[in-house]
Design an enzyme around this catalytic site. Structure first.
Site, PDB file in Angstrom:
ATOM      1  N   GLU A 140      93.487 -42.937 117.990  1.00  0.00           N
ATOM      2  CA  GLU A 140      93.477 -41.608 117.382  1.00  0.00           C
ATOM      3  C   GLU A 140      93.099 -40.519 118.394  1.00  0.00           C
ATOM      4  OE1 GLU A 140      91.001 -42.102 113.835  1.00  0.00           O
ATOM      5  OE2 GLU A 140      92.750 -42.827 112.733  1.00  0.00           O
ATOM      6  N   ASP A 143      93.010 -49.652 107.197  1.00  0.00           N
ATOM      7  CA  ASP A 143      91.875 -48.729 107.350  1.00  0.00           C
ATOM      8  C   ASP A 143      91.046 -48.599 106.081  1.00  0.00           C
ATOM      9  OD1 ASP A 143      90.169 -46.905 108.386  1.00  0.00           O
ATOM     10  OD2 ASP A 143      91.578 -45.236 108.461  1.00  0.00           O
ATOM     11  N   GLU A 147      85.098 -43.316 102.013  1.00  0.00           N
ATOM     12  CA  GLU A 147      86.189 -42.453 102.456  1.00  0.00           C
ATOM     13  C   GLU A 147      87.418 -42.599 101.563  1.00  0.00           C
ATOM     14  OE1 GLU A 147      87.466 -43.174 106.503  1.00  0.00           O
ATOM     15  OE2 GLU A 147      89.215 -41.873 106.290  1.00  0.00           O
TER      16      GLU A 147
HETATM   17  C1  GCV Z   1      85.905 -41.845 112.925  1.00  0.00           C
HETATM   18  C2  GCV Z   1      89.933 -43.412 109.953  1.00  0.00           C
HETATM   19  C3  GCV Z   1      89.146 -42.219 109.516  1.00  0.00           C
HETATM   20  C4  GCV Z   1      88.644 -41.431 110.712  1.00  0.00           C
HETATM   21  C5  GCV Z   1      87.807 -42.391 111.581  1.00  0.00           C
HETATM   22  C6  GCV Z   1      88.695 -43.545 112.004  1.00  0.00           C
HETATM   23  C7  GCV Z   1      87.949 -44.573 112.813  1.00  0.00           C
HETATM   24  O1  GCV Z   1      91.128 -43.033 110.520  1.00  0.00           O
HETATM   25  O2  GCV Z   1      89.936 -41.406 108.684  1.00  0.00           O
HETATM   26  O3  GCV Z   1      87.864 -40.372 110.242  1.00  0.00           O
HETATM   27  O4  GCV Z   1      87.291 -41.728 112.696  1.00  0.00           O
HETATM   28  O5  GCV Z   1      89.179 -44.188 110.851  1.00  0.00           O
HETATM   29  O6  GCV Z   1      87.502 -45.535 112.219  1.00  0.00           O
HETATM   30  O7  GCV Z   1      87.818 -44.401 114.009  1.00  0.00           O
END
Ligand code: GCV
Length: 663
Positions: free
Chosen positions: A265, A338, A366
């Site tokens: 990411e 995720d 989340e």
């Molecule tokens: C900390 C997902 C979440 C992100 C998170 C990522 C990760 O994509 O939406 O907010 O980032 O996981 O675990 O690194």
């Protein structure tokens, strides 16, 4: 059925009037102060032992207790033994083991249980840690309970009382590590200025056996070190990390180590220099090795060019098995996409024969309704342990749901997930029901007329979320960005395809679901033979995963004889019905709980019910365009229309009020 039975029972009770308001700040640690206990020890007094003695002096009401520090073949470093004869005694080779023993006794007391004979307890995982996704500006990524607890601007001079309370709560459930900052890490955390602030926290946490770790940014040598590269094979880069490790340990001698999100990411990492994850992790591991520090290297990697995101961690890391140093642990999310409400397990578990691994769970909700929905997560984690043997794992991480809210977690039942995480890290074999029982009795009351029905809600609640959000293996139907409400139609021009729901649900006129079988992306091949065969065949694939592994025709006959479309309608409706039952049940337990907490949870359940309807209607109406079949007549009709919902844009800054747009 079970839930309905409880409603009848609870109504028959007489009410208790005027329970004192409880703001939730004491969590599950609310025992009344006692002044009668005799607690003795001949051991050299240390800060940790002093806490153990004091906790017992303050709260223990039973027989006199002796604490003895002693090696014992049955105990590992942090384990403890409790004997009742000739005198109630806690025995452990370490001070922290004695403190854990003290909390064990207090938990038992709060639950009204007594100890028969003796108790022997050893933590299963050596490292049991929270991961905070807290930024240095005190925002919390995916945090729904206020700001970050860490007051960076005030540190190191001013120290919040909550630091100690936090450490105590963790110790009481056996959590022994904390990663303070977000995996999307600011390089600044490694500056001397910040390390001095971290030291203050480490000094407080140490007494409760909680070791401090930091997330680090792989490009730190460039950003704060002024180097022109972060290439892990560059000598100056390796030197920079060695010097930094030396500085960290000078300031915090028992520092735990680094957590790294690399090449994921948008985060920097070794692949930016055509190096492997192993080369990156090992370079850091070498820097930490002289101090017994570890590197937790995350396997959460995916990129939009590949056809199936669920396969990517395995594809990237499995070939590197055996190449990692012995102080590297691969930190693997429980599921391959995720933290969805339900995922099969990540097949990397079990596939890394020569590499240390640890699961990463997400305590913060989340994808399970943030702090608005009651979702007790222990059953989800237990489901994982039903398929993955923890024997080869050395640690467990949980992404924290804690913030500055007075009750720490926003939703009062969020505390149960923090609690459950700690208890499972101590012993992954504990069952969800026992943990819920412990938490309810310590947090509210031991009255079974309250505990039984509320426990039933808790145990049912995660499945309800799956049903009203994404049943039968559906996943990632969330609106872009906030991961709260449904947007199966979501299409953001220019967005990465793997961030859009249609990448996952693949709805079309033929059917629904992602074909990951051997005729599709072949993700099933990453599982061990027995599961590979099971998942690969649409007729044997467990139905809770069927749309995860198969593109299923709308008219496919499910095990109960319904078509896929009908079953989907039933599942969504069941989810809504489950929440309605919780509302009803909650109304019936009012006599047992203070008015503020009662109303708080009541209003969150109302929100959850609205959201469940929102999810059901959005998903069914959207998929119906493809299925082209009616919703079975015996089911409740949608109350919204698709066009209406497509118009609705959630204001994430005020997301507590999310579905009010539909009221
Ligand atoms: C900390 C997902 C979440 C992100 C998170 C990522 C990760 O994509 O939406 O907010 O980032 O996981 O675990 O690194």
């Amino acid at each position: 059925m079970r839930l309905k039975f409880f409603i009848v029972c609870v109504f028959s009770l007489t009410s208790v009037i005027g329970l004192r308001a409880d703001n939730g700040s004491l969590l599950w640690l609310k025992q009344p102060i006692s002044t009668t206990s005799s607690i003795t020890t001949k051991e050299r007094m240390t800060p940790t032992l002093a806490i153990a003695v004091q906790e017992l002096k303050d709260y223990w009401t039973g027989a006199p207790i002796k604490l003895i520090k002693q090696k014992n073949k049955q105990l590992n470093k942090e384990g403890f033994k409790i004997i009742t004869q000739p005198q109630l005694t806690i025995i452990s080779p370490s001070d922290i083991g004695l403190l854990y023993g003290a909390y064990y006794l207090l938990r038992n007391q709060a639950m009204g249980s007594t100890i028969q004979n003796q108790v022997i307890e050893n933590p299963f995982y050596e490292r049991r840690m929270l991961n905070h996704w807290d930024n240095l500006d005190r925002t919390v990524e995916r945090g729904y309970a206020g700001a970050s607890l860490w007051e960076w601007d005030e540190l190191p001079d001013s120290v919040s009382h909550r630091y100690q309370e936090y450490a105590r709560a963790n110790a009481s459930v056996g959590i022994n590590g904390t990663v303070l900052n977000n995996v999307n890490a600011s390089p600044e955390i490694l500056t001397t200025e910040y390390l001095q602030k971290v030291k203050v926290l480490a000094d407080i946490f140490r007494n409760y056996g909680v070791q401090v770790y930091l997330s680090v940014n792989f490009a730190s040598p460039m950003v704060i070190g002024g180097l022109s590269t972060a290439d892990p094979l560059d000598k100056d880069v390796a030197r920079w990390w060695k010097d930094k490790a030396k500085e960290v340990y000078k300031i915090i001698p028992d520092f735990g180590g680094f957590l790294v999100k690399a090449n994921s990411e948008g985060q920097p990492g070794p692949c930016d220099y055509q190096r492997t994850h192993a080369q990156g992790a090992n370079m850091l591991a070498d820097a930490l090795k002289p101090y017994n520090g570890i590197v937790m290297w995350r396997t959460f990697v995916y990129n939009p060019e590949d056809a199936d995101r669920a396969k990517q961690a395995y594809l990237e890391f499995q070939p590197l098995d055996g190449e990692f140093r012995d102080n590297v642990i691969l930190q693997i999310k429980n599921g391959p996409v995720d933290f969805q409400p339900r995922e099969p397990y990540t097949p990397l578990f079990g596939a890394m024969k020569h590499t240390q691994t640890m699961p990463e769970f997400q305590i913060t909700q989340e994808y399970l309704g943030h702090a608005n929905h009651l979702a007790y997560l222990a059953p989800m984690w237990q489901e994982f342990y039903g398929l993955v043997n923890p024997a080869s794992q050395v640690a467990l991480a949980g992404v924290a749901n804690i913030g500055t809210d007075t009750n720490w977690t926003g939703h009062p039942f969020g505390q149960a997930n923090w609690y459950a995480f700690g208890r499972l890290a101590w012993n992954p074999k504990l069952n969800s029901e026992q943990i819920a029982d412990e938490w309810l009795k310590q947090t509210f009351t031991t009255d079974e007329a309250f505990v039984q029905p509320v426990k039933a809600i808790m145990l049912d609640s995660r499945e309800a979320v799956v049903n009203y959000m994404m049943p039968l293996g559906l996943h990632h139907l969330f609106a872009f960005g906030h991961h709260y409400g449904p947007e199966p139609w979501c299409d953001v021009p220019g967005a990465r395809p793997d961030w859009l729901p249609s990448y996952y649900h693949k709805a079309d006129k033929e059917g629904l679901g992602f074909n990951r079988s051997t005729t599709g992306s072949q993700a099933t091949l990453q599982y061990p033979d027995s599961l590979k065969l099971l998942y690969d065949d649409i007729n044997t694939c467990p139905e809770e995963y069927i749309l995860w592994f198969h593109h299923v025709p709308w008219s496919h006959t499910m095990k109960n004889g319904k078509t896929l479309w009908e079953e989907l309608c039933y599942k969504y409706s069941e989810g809504v019905q489950q929440v309605r039952t919780y509302q009803q049940l909650w109304a019936s337990i009012e006599p047992f709980i203070d008015a503020e907490t009662f109303q708080d949870i009541q209003s969150r359940l109302k929100q959850q019910a609205l959201d469940a309807v929102w999810w059901r209607d959005a998903c069914l109406l959207y998929f119906q365009q493809y299925a082209d079949m009616p919703i079975p007549s015996e089911l409740e009709r949608p109350v919204y229309c698709l066009g209406e919902m497509k118009q609705f844009k959630l204001n994430i800054d005020n997301h507590e009020n999310a579905p009010h747009g539909f009221k």
